[in-house]
Scaffold this motif. Structure first.
Motif, PDB file in Angstrom:
ATOM      1  N   GLY A  12       0.816  -1.213   0.000  1.00  0.00           N
ATOM      2  CA  GLY A  12       0.000   0.000   0.000  1.00  0.00           C
ATOM      3  C   GLY A  12       0.844   1.255   0.000  1.00  0.00           C
ATOM      4  N   VAL A  13       1.901   1.275   0.804  1.00  0.00           N
ATOM      5  CA  VAL A  13       2.781   2.444   0.870  1.00  0.00           C
ATOM      6  C   VAL A  13       3.514   2.632  -0.459  1.00  0.00           C
ATOM      7  CG1 VAL A  13       4.881   3.341   1.955  1.00  0.00           C
ATOM      8  CG2 VAL A  13       3.052   2.391   3.368  1.00  0.00           C
ATOM      9  N   VAL A  14       3.999   1.560  -1.047  1.00  0.00           N
ATOM     10  CA  VAL A  14       4.695   1.646  -2.333  1.00  0.00           C
ATOM     11  C   VAL A  14       3.735   2.135  -3.417  1.00  0.00           C
ATOM     12  CG1 VAL A  14       5.783   0.268  -4.153  1.00  0.00           C
ATOM     13  CG2 VAL A  14       6.459  -0.055  -1.774  1.00  0.00           C
ATOM     14  N   THR A  15       2.530   1.591  -3.450  1.00  0.00           N
ATOM     15  CA  THR A  15       1.536   2.010  -4.443  1.00  0.00           C
ATOM     16  C   THR A  15       1.199   3.484  -4.281  1.00  0.00           C
ATOM     17  OG1 THR A  15       0.603  -0.215  -4.475  1.00  0.00           O
ATOM     18  CG2 THR A  15      -0.766   1.548  -5.363  1.00  0.00           C
ATOM     19  N   LEU A  16       0.996   3.907  -3.057  1.00  0.00           N
ATOM     20  CA  LEU A  16       0.690   5.309  -2.790  1.00  0.00           C
ATOM     21  C   LEU A  16       1.852   6.211  -3.197  1.00  0.00           C
ATOM     22  CD1 LEU A  16      -1.325   7.298  -1.598  1.00  0.00           C
ATOM     23  CD2 LEU A  16      -0.230   6.968   0.615  1.00  0.00           C
ATOM     24  N   GLY A  17       3.066   5.797  -2.918  1.00  0.00           N
ATOM     25  CA  GLY A  17       4.239   6.591  -3.280  1.00  0.00           C
ATOM     26  C   GLY A  17       4.399   6.730  -4.778  1.00  0.00           C
ATOM     27  N   VAL A  18       4.265   5.615  -5.503  1.00  0.00           N
ATOM     28  CA  VAL A  18       4.418   5.660  -6.959  1.00  0.00           C
ATOM     29  C   VAL A  18       3.284   6.458  -7.592  1.00  0.00           C
ATOM     30  CG1 VAL A  18       4.383   4.255  -9.053  1.00  0.00           C
ATOM     31  CG2 VAL A  18       5.757   3.549  -7.111  1.00  0.00           C
ATOM     32  N   SER A  19       2.055   6.225  -7.142  1.00  0.00           N
ATOM     33  CA  SER A  19       0.929   6.938  -7.747  1.00  0.00           C
ATOM     34  C   SER A  19       0.986   8.435  -7.440  1.00  0.00           C
ATOM     35  CB  SER A  19      -0.404   6.342  -7.302  1.00  0.00           C
ATOM     36  OG  SER A  19      -0.553   6.447  -5.907  1.00  0.00           O
ATOM     37  N   SER A  20       1.465   8.811  -6.264  1.00  0.00           N
ATOM     38  CA  SER A  20       1.577  10.240  -5.976  1.00  0.00           C
ATOM     39  C   SER A  20       2.678  10.869  -6.827  1.00  0.00           C
ATOM     40  CB  SER A  20       1.841  10.482  -4.491  1.00  0.00           C
ATOM     41  OG  SER A  20       3.075   9.927  -4.101  1.00  0.00           O
ATOM     42  N   GLY A  21       3.746  10.132  -7.104  1.00  0.00           N
ATOM     43  CA  GLY A  21       4.793  10.631  -7.986  1.00  0.00           C
ATOM     44  C   GLY A  21       4.282  10.822  -9.402  1.00  0.00           C
ATOM     45  N   VAL A  22       3.490   9.866  -9.880  1.00  0.00           N
ATOM     46  CA  VAL A  22       2.897   9.972 -11.214  1.00  0.00           C
ATOM     47  C   VAL A  22       1.926  11.146 -11.266  1.00  0.00           C
ATOM     48  CG1 VAL A  22       1.347   8.829 -12.835  1.00  0.00           C
ATOM     49  CG2 VAL A  22       3.204   7.548 -11.787  1.00  0.00           C
ATOM     50  N   LEU A  23       1.123  11.321 -10.208  1.00  0.00           N
ATOM     51  CA  LEU A  23       0.177  12.428 -10.144  1.00  0.00           C
ATOM     52  C   LEU A  23       0.919  13.766 -10.167  1.00  0.00           C
ATOM     53  CD1 LEU A  23      -2.739  13.398  -9.803  1.00  0.00           C
ATOM     54  CD2 LEU A  23      -2.410  13.257  -7.341  1.00  0.00           C
ATOM     55  N   GLU A 129       2.419  -4.784 -12.699  1.00  0.00           N
ATOM     56  CA  GLU A 129       1.506  -4.484 -13.813  1.00  0.00           C
ATOM     57  C   GLU A 129       0.285  -3.687 -13.372  1.00  0.00           C
ATOM     58  OE1 GLU A 129       0.362  -4.097 -17.584  1.00  0.00           O
ATOM     59  OE2 GLU A 129       2.255  -4.990 -16.974  1.00  0.00           O
ATOM     60  N   ILE A 130      -0.134  -3.866 -12.139  1.00  0.00           N
ATOM     61  CA  ILE A 130      -1.313  -3.158 -11.642  1.00  0.00           C
ATOM     62  C   ILE A 130      -1.091  -1.641 -11.661  1.00  0.00           C
ATOM     63  CG2 ILE A 130      -0.675  -3.323  -9.205  1.00  0.00           C
ATOM     64  CD1 ILE A 130      -4.231  -3.659 -10.498  1.00  0.00           C
ATOM     65  N   LEU A 131       0.129  -1.206 -11.404  1.00  0.00           N
ATOM     66  CA  LEU A 131       0.433   0.226 -11.433  1.00  0.00           C
ATOM     67  C   LEU A 131       0.319   0.796 -12.845  1.00  0.00           C
ATOM     68  CD1 LEU A 131       3.436   0.435  -8.960  1.00  0.00           C
ATOM     69  CD2 LEU A 131       1.037   0.951  -8.532  1.00  0.00           C
ATOM     70  N   ASN A 132       0.675  -0.005 -13.844  1.00  0.00           N
ATOM     71  CA  ASN A 132       0.513   0.437 -15.231  1.00  0.00           C
ATOM     72  C   ASN A 132      -0.965   0.630 -15.567  1.00  0.00           C
ATOM     73  OD1 ASN A 132       3.267   0.426 -15.871  1.00  0.00           O
ATOM     74  ND2 ASN A 132       3.214  -1.760 -16.264  1.00  0.00           N
ATOM     75  N   LYS A 133      -1.797  -0.284 -15.081  1.00  0.00           N
ATOM     76  CA  LYS A 133      -3.232  -0.189 -15.344  1.00  0.00           C
ATOM     77  C   LYS A 133      -3.836   1.030 -14.655  1.00  0.00           C
ATOM     78  CE  LYS A 133      -3.929  -5.077 -16.175  1.00  0.00           C
ATOM     79  NZ  LYS A 133      -4.595  -6.302 -15.770  1.00  0.00           N
ATOM     80  N   VAL A 134      -3.418   1.287 -13.414  1.00  0.00           N
ATOM     81  CA  VAL A 134      -3.920   2.449 -12.674  1.00  0.00           C
ATOM     82  C   VAL A 134      -3.486   3.735 -13.371  1.00  0.00           C
ATOM     83  CG1 VAL A 134      -3.696   3.729 -10.504  1.00  0.00           C
ATOM     84  CG2 VAL A 134      -4.059   1.263 -10.459  1.00  0.00           C
ATOM     85  N   PRO A 141      -2.614   6.601 -21.639  1.00  0.00           N
ATOM     86  CA  PRO A 141      -1.409   5.811 -21.941  1.00  0.00           C
ATOM     87  C   PRO A 141      -0.158   6.678 -21.905  1.00  0.00           C
ATOM     88  CG  PRO A 141      -2.713   6.185 -23.912  1.00  0.00           C
ATOM     89  CD  PRO A 141      -3.511   6.722 -22.772  1.00  0.00           C
ATOM     90  N   SER A 142       0.970   6.045 -21.634  1.00  0.00           N
ATOM     91  CA  SER A 142       2.226   6.794 -21.563  1.00  0.00           C
ATOM     92  C   SER A 142       2.635   7.274 -22.955  1.00  0.00           C
ATOM     93  CB  SER A 142       3.339   5.923 -20.964  1.00  0.00           C
ATOM     94  OG  SER A 142       3.744   4.945 -21.893  1.00  0.00           O
ATOM     95  N   PHE A 143       3.478   8.266 -22.973  1.00  0.00           N
ATOM     96  CA  PHE A 143       3.933   8.882 -24.217  1.00  0.00           C
ATOM     97  C   PHE A 143       4.538   7.858 -25.160  1.00  0.00           C
ATOM     98  CE2 PHE A 143       7.883  10.443 -26.225  1.00  0.00           C
ATOM     99  CZ  PHE A 143       7.310  11.163 -27.259  1.00  0.00           C
ATOM    100  N   PHE A 144       5.469   7.045 -24.666  1.00  0.00           N
ATOM    101  CA  PHE A 144       6.175   6.108 -25.537  1.00  0.00           C
ATOM    102  C   PHE A 144       5.223   5.102 -26.159  1.00  0.00           C
ATOM    103  CE2 PHE A 144       8.147   2.019 -26.333  1.00  0.00           C
ATOM    104  CZ  PHE A 144       9.107   2.389 -27.265  1.00  0.00           C
ATOM    105  N   TYR A 145       4.310   4.559 -25.365  1.00  0.00           N
ATOM    106  CA  TYR A 145       3.414   3.541 -25.891  1.00  0.00           C
ATOM    107  C   TYR A 145       2.404   4.132 -26.866  1.00  0.00           C
ATOM    108  CZ  TYR A 145       5.729   0.415 -22.764  1.00  0.00           C
ATOM    109  OH  TYR A 145       6.698  -0.330 -22.146  1.00  0.00           O
ATOM    110  N   GLN A 146       1.995   5.364 -26.660  1.00  0.00           N
ATOM    111  CA  GLN A 146       1.147   6.032 -27.649  1.00  0.00           C
ATOM    112  C   GLN A 146       1.912   6.203 -28.959  1.00  0.00           C
ATOM    113  OE1 GLN A 146      -0.065   9.682 -25.563  1.00  0.00           O
ATOM    114  NE2 GLN A 146      -2.126   9.203 -26.235  1.00  0.00           N
TER     115      GLN A 146
END
Length: 191
Positions: A12-23, A129-134, A141-146
């Protein structure tokens, strides 16, 4: 405390940290290129597409004018969050290239261009993979994959890509549901 609860807490902490960085990255990247100015980045987009599908014994993405397809798809047929992600990625790519190589992407050699695209491929992909879906659900979608997907789609649907880059039979004599490929045969342009 049992191990299962501790692992859930850590995840949960890792997910929150990564998602807040992406946000944070998504919100701070609002200073990207306005969508109206995307056509001015034609040369850059052509160079990017040319790295993904280079010219070999068949025409490349640049020859098939895939950059025009990408610009049209992004400006006219892409939702706002995906447009924003693409434009922010384009700005980020220009900044990354200039800070690491002290020149524009179009002036880099093939090795440097591949390194830049590899960096953005790695940046757009998380190991769980769940973080990619979120990320895709929230921010598009990310820039590269688009870029990669639009390049391949534009190439395969272009005249040069379908007729010269792939095997194309514009008037099939008979319908055969399953035809094995011969040695060194290109993929079929039609199904």
């Amino acid at each position: 405390m049992n191990r299962k609860t501790a692992l859930k807490g850590i995840l949960g902490v890792v997910t929150l940290g990564v998602s807040s960085g992406v946000l944070y990255e998504f919100l701070k990247s609002d200073g990207g290129i306005p969508i109206e100015l995307l056509s001015q980045k034609r040369e850059l987009i052509a160079a990017l597409a040319g790295v993904i599908i280079p010219r070999t014994d068949t025409p490349g993405a640049k020859d098939a004018k895939v950059h025009d397809f990408i610009i049209k798809m992004i400006t006219e047929n892409t939702e706002r969050k995906a447009q924003k992600s693409f434009l922010a990625g384009l700005s980020s790519l220009e900044h990354h290239t200039y800070t690491h190589y002290h020149k524009q992407f179009t002036d880099c050699n093939n090795i440097e261009k591949n390194e830049v695209l590899k960096h953005f491929e790695d940046k757009g992909n998380y190991s769980p993979e769940i973080l990619n879906k979120v990320r895709k659900k929230l921010f598009g979608p990310s820039f590269f994959y688009q870029l990669r997907d639009l390049t391949v789609q534009g190439y395969c649907t272009s005249f040069l890509g379908a007729t010269k880059g792939m095997a194309y039979d514009y008037i099939p004599a008979t319908y055969e549901a399953c035809i094995p490929l011969r040695n060194n045969q290109r993929a079929w342009a039609t199904k």
